[in-house]
Design a protein around this motif. Structure first.
Motif, mmCIF file in Angstrom:
data_model
loop_
_atom_site.group_PDB
_atom_site.id
_atom_site.type_symbol
_atom_site.label_atom_id
_atom_site.label_comp_id
_atom_site.label_asym_id
_atom_site.label_seq_id
_atom_site.Cartn_x
_atom_site.Cartn_y
_atom_site.Cartn_z
ATOM 1 N N CYS A 46 0.352 -1.278 0.030
ATOM 2 C CA CYS A 46 0.223 0.174 0.100
ATOM 3 C C CYS A 46 1.245 1.646 -0.207
ATOM 4 C CB CYS A 46 -0.951 -0.028 1.417
ATOM 5 S SG CYS A 46 -1.621 1.649 1.322
ATOM 6 N N ARG A 48 -0.054 4.329 1.292
ATOM 7 C CA ARG A 48 0.568 5.012 2.107
ATOM 8 C C ARG A 48 0.394 4.764 3.545
ATOM 9 N NH1 ARG A 48 -3.249 9.334 1.895
ATOM 10 N NH2 ARG A 48 -5.017 8.883 -0.046
ATOM 11 N N CYS A 49 0.353 3.044 3.488
ATOM 12 C CA CYS A 49 0.847 2.870 5.214
ATOM 13 C C CYS A 49 2.256 1.161 4.759
ATOM 14 C CB CYS A 49 -0.026 1.867 5.765
ATOM 15 S SG CYS A 49 -0.625 0.570 4.949
ATOM 16 N N CYS A 86 -5.995 -2.677 0.330
ATOM 17 C CA CYS A 86 -5.220 -2.167 1.285
ATOM 18 C C CYS A 86 -6.218 -2.749 2.432
ATOM 19 C CB CYS A 86 -5.105 -1.005 1.615
ATOM 20 S SG CYS A 86 -3.702 -0.692 3.607
ATOM 21 N N HIS A 89 -6.530 1.092 3.920
ATOM 22 C CA HIS A 89 -6.847 2.037 3.216
ATOM 23 C C HIS A 89 -7.558 1.799 1.950
ATOM 24 C CE1 HIS A 89 -3.385 3.338 5.193
ATOM 25 N NE2 HIS A 89 -3.939 4.452 5.963
#
Ligand code: ZN
Length: 172
Positions: A46, A48-49, A86, A89
């Motif tokens: 992902c 974002r993370c 995700c 997310h």
């Protein structure tokens, strides 16, 4: 040493595979395009993370990230960025090793812009790197988040907080 290996080392592409290099034209003139993809077998993560996540779809096709110039020649990295699903997310574009999530510039380019923003004038940053001031502001915001105490980027926090006032009258 082959050109692609040199590019691996200097473009933050150590964890990617370079498919090819070509000269292209866009509205601003000639540009060196390095096309890259994640290494075979690399886990999809992902953006974002960075958690591992299953494939979702192909996303929006190929994207360009502006990289540091090679002399006076602009350089971009081009890659397809599929999305993963995700757990936290939802559908999100994958993490790429050469850029921060949501960035249109490579991390190497952003760190250079942030370093300059903390030490020189707005016109020096925008003139030298050939970017708009609003791009510098976005870059500094991401770099402040990422740096979190790194000495190398000391002074950025102040710029990050003052960026709106600092940017007034310098907008491009
Ligand atoms: Zn995530």
């Amino acid at each position: 040493m082959r050109l692609t290996r040199v590019l691996h080392r200097q473009a933050g592409l150590e964890r990617a595979a370079v498919e090819g290099v070509r000269l292209d034209d866009d509205t601003d003139g000639e540009v060196l395009v390095i096309s890259a993809r994640p290494r075979k077998g690399a886990a999809r993560r992902c953006g974002r993370c960075r958690a591992r996540a299953p494939w979702y779809d192909r996303g929006w096709g190929r994207r360009w990230w502006r990289h540091l110039d090679f002399g006076t020649l602009r350089v971009v990295i081009e890659a397809a960025v599929p999305r993963v699903d995700c757990a936290e997310h939802g559908p999100t574009v994958i993490a790429v090793p050469w850029a921060r999530h949501g960035a249109r510039f490579t991390t190497a380019f952003e760190d250079t812009a942030a370093w300059l923003a903390a030490r020189t004038s707005a016109s020096a940053v925008t003139g030298l790197l050939r970017i708009a001031w609003r791009s510098v502001v976005a870059i500094v915001g991401r770099a402040v988040d990422a740096a979190a105490g790194a000495d190398r980027l000391a002074g950025l926090k102040r710029i990050g907080i003052d960026e709106v006032a600092y940017g007034k009258g310098h907008a491009t």
